[in-house]
Design an enzyme around this catalytic site. Sequence first.
Site, PDB file in Angstrom:
ATOM      1  N   HIS A   1      17.218 -37.061  -4.136  1.00  0.00           N
ATOM      2  CA  HIS A   1      16.695 -37.293  -2.776  1.00  0.00           C
ATOM      3  C   HIS A   1      15.203 -36.964  -2.693  1.00  0.00           C
ATOM      4  O   HIS A   1      14.690 -36.704  -1.607  1.00  0.00           O
ATOM      5  CB  HIS A   1      17.490 -36.461  -1.763  1.00  0.00           C
ATOM      6  CG  HIS A   1      18.944 -36.827  -1.742  1.00  0.00           C
ATOM      7  ND1 HIS A   1      19.395 -38.027  -1.255  1.00  0.00           N
ATOM      8  CD2 HIS A   1      20.032 -36.169  -2.199  1.00  0.00           C
ATOM      9  CE1 HIS A   1      20.707 -38.094  -1.383  1.00  0.00           C
ATOM     10  NE2 HIS A   1      21.120 -36.973  -1.962  1.00  0.00           N
TER      11      HIS A   1
ATOM     12  N   TRP B   1      -3.055  -2.597  -1.339  1.00  0.00           N
ATOM     13  CA  TRP B   1      -2.711  -3.990  -1.670  1.00  0.00           C
ATOM     14  C   TRP B   1      -3.428  -4.802  -0.604  1.00  0.00           C
ATOM     15  O   TRP B   1      -3.058  -4.750   0.575  1.00  0.00           O
ATOM     16  CB  TRP B   1      -1.197  -4.157  -1.606  1.00  0.00           C
ATOM     17  CG  TRP B   1      -0.715  -5.523  -1.988  1.00  0.00           C
ATOM     18  CD1 TRP B   1      -0.513  -5.988  -3.252  1.00  0.00           C
ATOM     19  CD2 TRP B   1      -0.344  -6.585  -1.106  1.00  0.00           C
ATOM     20  NE1 TRP B   1      -0.047  -7.277  -3.213  1.00  0.00           N
ATOM     21  CE2 TRP B   1       0.062  -7.675  -1.903  1.00  0.00           C
ATOM     22  CE3 TRP B   1      -0.317  -6.734   0.278  1.00  0.00           C
ATOM     23  CZ2 TRP B   1       0.495  -8.883  -1.368  1.00  0.00           C
ATOM     24  CZ3 TRP B   1       0.106  -7.941   0.811  1.00  0.00           C
ATOM     25  CH2 TRP B   1       0.512  -8.997  -0.015  1.00  0.00           C
TER      26      TRP B   1
ATOM     27  N   ARG C   1       4.618  -0.177  -7.271  1.00  0.00           N
ATOM     28  CA  ARG C   1       4.877  -1.135  -6.197  1.00  0.00           C
ATOM     29  C   ARG C   1       3.801  -2.205  -6.096  1.00  0.00           C
ATOM     30  O   ARG C   1       3.947  -3.155  -5.337  1.00  0.00           O
ATOM     31  CB  ARG C   1       4.984  -0.373  -4.875  1.00  0.00           C
ATOM     32  CG  ARG C   1       6.079   0.662  -4.910  1.00  0.00           C
ATOM     33  CD  ARG C   1       5.720   1.837  -4.034  1.00  0.00           C
ATOM     34  NE  ARG C   1       5.536   1.398  -2.684  1.00  0.00           N
ATOM     35  CZ  ARG C   1       6.343   1.664  -1.687  1.00  0.00           C
ATOM     36  NH1 ARG C   1       7.411   2.388  -1.909  1.00  0.00           N
ATOM     37  NH2 ARG C   1       6.109   1.235  -0.493  1.00  0.00           N
TER      38      ARG C   1
ATOM     39  N   LYS D   1       5.832  -4.454  -4.403  1.00  0.00           N
ATOM     40  CA  LYS D   1       7.272  -4.204  -4.466  1.00  0.00           C
ATOM     41  C   LYS D   1       7.933  -4.189  -3.094  1.00  0.00           C
ATOM     42  O   LYS D   1       9.034  -4.670  -2.929  1.00  0.00           O
ATOM     43  CB  LYS D   1       7.514  -2.879  -5.202  1.00  0.00           C
ATOM     44  CG  LYS D   1       8.973  -2.558  -5.494  1.00  0.00           C
ATOM     45  CD  LYS D   1       9.554  -3.502  -6.525  1.00  0.00           C
ATOM     46  CE  LYS D   1      11.034  -3.339  -6.716  1.00  0.00           C
ATOM     47  NZ  LYS D   1      11.630  -4.557  -7.307  1.00  0.00           N
TER      48      LYS D   1
ATOM     49  N   CYS E   1       0.825  -1.201   0.000  1.00  0.00           N
ATOM     50  CA  CYS E   1       0.000   0.000   0.000  1.00  0.00           C
ATOM     51  C   CYS E   1       0.861   1.254   0.000  1.00  0.00           C
ATOM     52  O   CYS E   1       1.993   1.247   0.477  1.00  0.00           O
ATOM     53  CB  CYS E   1      -0.869   0.035   1.255  1.00  0.00           C
ATOM     54  SG  CYS E   1      -1.885  -1.409   1.471  1.00  0.00           S
TER      55      CYS E   1
ATOM     56  N   ASN F   1      -1.512   2.084   6.189  1.00  0.00           N
ATOM     57  CA  ASN F   1      -0.668   0.970   5.733  1.00  0.00           C
ATOM     58  C   ASN F   1      -0.344   0.121   6.947  1.00  0.00           C
ATOM     59  O   ASN F   1      -0.105   0.665   8.036  1.00  0.00           O
ATOM     60  CB  ASN F   1       0.664   1.477   5.162  1.00  0.00           C
ATOM     61  CG  ASN F   1       0.516   2.086   3.795  1.00  0.00           C
ATOM     62  OD1 ASN F   1      -0.578   2.117   3.233  1.00  0.00           O
ATOM     63  ND2 ASN F   1       1.618   2.581   3.262  1.00  0.00           N
ATOM     64  N   GLY F   2      -0.261  -1.192   6.752  1.00  0.00           N
ATOM     65  CA  GLY F   2       0.097  -2.068   7.874  1.00  0.00           C
ATOM     66  C   GLY F   2      -1.071  -2.977   8.223  1.00  0.00           C
ATOM     67  O   GLY F   2      -2.041  -3.098   7.462  1.00  0.00           O
TER      68      GLY F   2
ATOM     69  N   GLU G   1      16.859 -18.405  -7.654  1.00  0.00           N
ATOM     70  CA  GLU G   1      16.385 -17.114  -8.144  1.00  0.00           C
ATOM     71  C   GLU G   1      15.708 -17.268  -9.513  1.00  0.00           C
ATOM     72  O   GLU G   1      14.688 -16.633  -9.781  1.00  0.00           O
ATOM     73  CB  GLU G   1      17.577 -16.139  -8.204  1.00  0.00           C
ATOM     74  CG  GLU G   1      17.281 -14.749  -8.721  1.00  0.00           C
ATOM     75  CD  GLU G   1      16.313 -13.945  -7.856  1.00  0.00           C
ATOM     76  OE1 GLU G   1      15.923 -14.415  -6.765  1.00  0.00           O
ATOM     77  OE2 GLU G   1      15.918 -12.853  -8.298  1.00  0.00           O
TER      78      GLU G   1
ATOM     79  N   LYS H   1      11.895 -16.121 -10.276  1.00  0.00           N
ATOM     80  CA  LYS H   1      11.505 -15.186 -11.343  1.00  0.00           C
ATOM     81  C   LYS H   1      10.381 -15.777 -12.187  1.00  0.00           C
ATOM     82  O   LYS H   1       9.415 -15.103 -12.503  1.00  0.00           O
ATOM     83  CB  LYS H   1      12.679 -14.872 -12.280  1.00  0.00           C
ATOM     84  CG  LYS H   1      13.888 -14.167 -11.710  1.00  0.00           C
ATOM     85  CD  LYS H   1      13.646 -12.818 -11.119  1.00  0.00           C
ATOM     86  CE  LYS H   1      13.308 -12.890  -9.651  1.00  0.00           C
ATOM     87  NZ  LYS H   1      13.340 -11.667  -8.901  1.00  0.00           N
TER      88      LYS H   1
ATOM     89  N   GLU I   1       7.003 -15.965 -10.345  1.00  0.00           N
ATOM     90  CA  GLU I   1       6.456 -14.643 -10.034  1.00  0.00           C
ATOM     91  C   GLU I   1       5.709 -14.010 -11.197  1.00  0.00           C
ATOM     92  O   GLU I   1       4.664 -13.410 -10.998  1.00  0.00           O
ATOM     93  CB  GLU I   1       7.619 -13.691  -9.713  1.00  0.00           C
ATOM     94  CG  GLU I   1       7.918 -13.518  -8.275  1.00  0.00           C
ATOM     95  CD  GLU I   1       9.016 -12.495  -8.101  1.00  0.00           C
ATOM     96  OE1 GLU I   1       8.697 -11.359  -7.777  1.00  0.00           O
ATOM     97  OE2 GLU I   1      10.200 -12.833  -8.318  1.00  0.00           O
TER      98      GLU I   1
HETATM   99  C1  F6R Z   1      11.285 -10.983  -6.061  1.00  0.00           C
HETATM  100  C2  F6R Z   1      11.178  -9.901  -5.118  1.00  0.00           C
HETATM  101  C3  F6R Z   1      10.950 -10.235  -3.675  1.00  0.00           C
HETATM  102  C4  F6R Z   1      11.835  -9.339  -2.815  1.00  0.00           C
HETATM  103  C5  F6R Z   1      11.498  -9.532  -1.318  1.00  0.00           C
HETATM  104  C6  F6R Z   1      12.411  -8.721  -0.439  1.00  0.00           C
HETATM  105  O1  F6R Z   1      11.401 -10.508  -7.366  1.00  0.00           O
HETATM  106  O2  F6R Z   1      11.273  -8.782  -5.472  1.00  0.00           O
HETATM  107  O3  F6R Z   1      11.191 -11.582  -3.406  1.00  0.00           O
HETATM  108  O4  F6R Z   1      13.163  -9.646  -3.058  1.00  0.00           O
HETATM  109  O5  F6R Z   1      10.170  -9.158  -1.089  1.00  0.00           O
HETATM  110  O6  F6R Z   1      12.326  -7.369  -0.728  1.00  0.00           O
HETATM  111  P1  F6R Z   1      13.460  -6.366  -0.271  1.00  0.00           P
HETATM  112  O7  F6R Z   1      14.688  -6.722  -1.029  1.00  0.00           O
HETATM  113  O8  F6R Z   1      12.946  -5.006  -0.625  1.00  0.00           O
HETATM  114  O9  F6R Z   1      13.641  -6.550   1.198  1.00  0.00           O
END
Ligand code: F6R
Length: 632
Positions: free
Chosen positions: A527, A82, A27, A627, A2, A108-109, A504, A508, A511
């Site tokens: 395993h 959000w 975000r 984000k 948010c 927010n929160g 990773e 990606k 996501e």
């Molecule tokens: C994946 C992604 C999330 C962030 C995670 C931590 O593409 O963006 O997995 O890496 O939410 O966010 P930060 O780095 O802002 O603490």
Amino acid sequence: MCGIVGYLGYKAIAPLLVESLRTLEYRGYDSSGIAIYNNGTQAINIYKATGKLQNLVDVLPADLLIEPPTKNLQVGIGHIRWATHGAPTVENAHPHHGHHGEVVLVHNGIIENFDELKQVLQGKGYVFNSQTDTETVAHLLEDILKSHHNDFLPAVAELRRQLHGAYALTMMHKQAPGKLYVARQQAPLVIGVGNQGEYWVASDVVALVSHTNQIIYLEDGQYAELSEEGGVKLFGPDNTPVEVKIHTIQTGPLTIDKKGYKHFMLKEIYEQPDVVRNALLERITSETSPVFIANDTPIAEKEAVSIASLTQDVDRVIIIGCGTSYNAGMVAKYLIEELVRMPVEIEAAGEYRYRNPVLNDRCLVIAISQSGETADTLEALRLAIRSGAKTIALTNRPDSTMAREVDGVINVRAGVEVSVCATKSFVAQIVALYLLGMMMCEHRGVTEKLAELPALKKALLTLPVLMEAMLSNVEPLQKLARKYGHYTSMLFIARGVCFPAALEGALKLKEISYIHAEGYSGAELKHGPIALLDESMPVVSLLSDGAVFDKMLSNCQEAKARSAQMIAVTNKAIPHGYETTFDDIISYPACHEWVSPLLGSVPLQLLSYYTAEFLGKDVDQPRNLAKSVTVE
Ligand code: F6R
């Protein structure tokens, strides 16, 4: 997650609130709304819409979007949501108002005791129109105001006493038309100071930088009243007045522009060569010069503590992070253990914060966070601070909450990352961690390892050119995306320092394309996960030249023997005898073994990007994601 904005001043307020919300929309959000005090009717009008911000603009009365004919003080708040409590509907969108419309607020929160409070309020006759925890705050505040003779600040103090959980609140009171009220508890909130009693409020400085560079950072437990005549009246957690500190920030207006790319994610992938150059700038100048990392702390008094000194009297490193930042930390575990010969633990912050970890002043805790605001990482970091450990925040936001609480800050210098799916920040984090590892090796005099540093420095300095070569030929990845885009599940495997890059790569893909994907060590395959393999399960193997190349080849053979479609992403020729193991081969340039997770991640990022694009997904704002995850 948010976003909150607020304004008090003489500018046309509706366009200003909408434009400020636009700076936060990257975000991730599902609905939005604004509330504006109407000087004519003396009411607070609320406008809300679900979906994109344009839907909100479409419901605003036309006269609100033009300059008002009279120059009255304008006061308003805005929010992009959000969803946490209740679906993304107009009813659940913020701003929310109290029962009698006296109080209007955005939040927010998460209020943890909202259900309990709601039941009490319902018993008193308060009617709820939404499923949100936020509406409870609006009703509760109105209820408290009744017993506080409409005196807002003491009412906020009482509100804070009753609320449990995390909140950034921006509030309006119909009886106090020229005022805005803010409160912060474990969710970021900043005040921007303009000319002559003009104020902005935002949950992120990004929303303010085009208006002012004069910023007040609220700390946890603080709350404030803003008005033209009274300025900023700030109070601490114990309800006593606190001196207001205004910080002048360096950032100029931020341009959030795709620069001709179809998506921010693609632009950010292509920015990576420059991100690496920038991350290395003045930190290593040649393969023989020592590493220098400045402490980028935003707190003037802390500048005296050097990053090098923070790494001296320690005998254990603990790296904490979430998601992509966690994966970057895992790469660093391999490197720091190798170069510094010191134990390194890598911990998922959301779990770590609820353990009772063994920490003391001989520990160096490194929090990795692109945003510097992730709730779980922040709380795990605070646990470390309380235990007396030395702390470093490795972040893309040296103005963030984490950066303001730690001993040392390493700016990863990736530039604003707009796509929800992190790419360039991952690469920048690993580069910064490698620099830290090399610097520790030099400062701690790990003599048996010093001779290895020039080759690694040289490899990092030449990495941007190799990345550019990789990025100049993306057609094979576009073809691969079309070939495998319709599969419902994929595995990503690698070993050694490339193993976190496989995690990773899988993150990606899931996501942004919503294809189920998991990352495994090639060694772990047999395993358990190997039971999943047949012709319907493609396996992407990151096969990097180095100590575990042959081991990975054997793991790939084992997978092929179970009829899996095998895709090699490799920087070494596939040896004779393995011709039939792989259905597709993607090559990336030969490089130093430690640089492989950085360079090998680029084709994996592109594979995810082109798959999501092929499937027509919302690449930059994938469903359900945000984000900056500022709630637990
Ligand atoms: C994946 C992604 C999330 C962030 C995670 C931590 O593409 O963006 O997995 O890496 O939410 O966010 P930060 O780095 O802002 O603490």
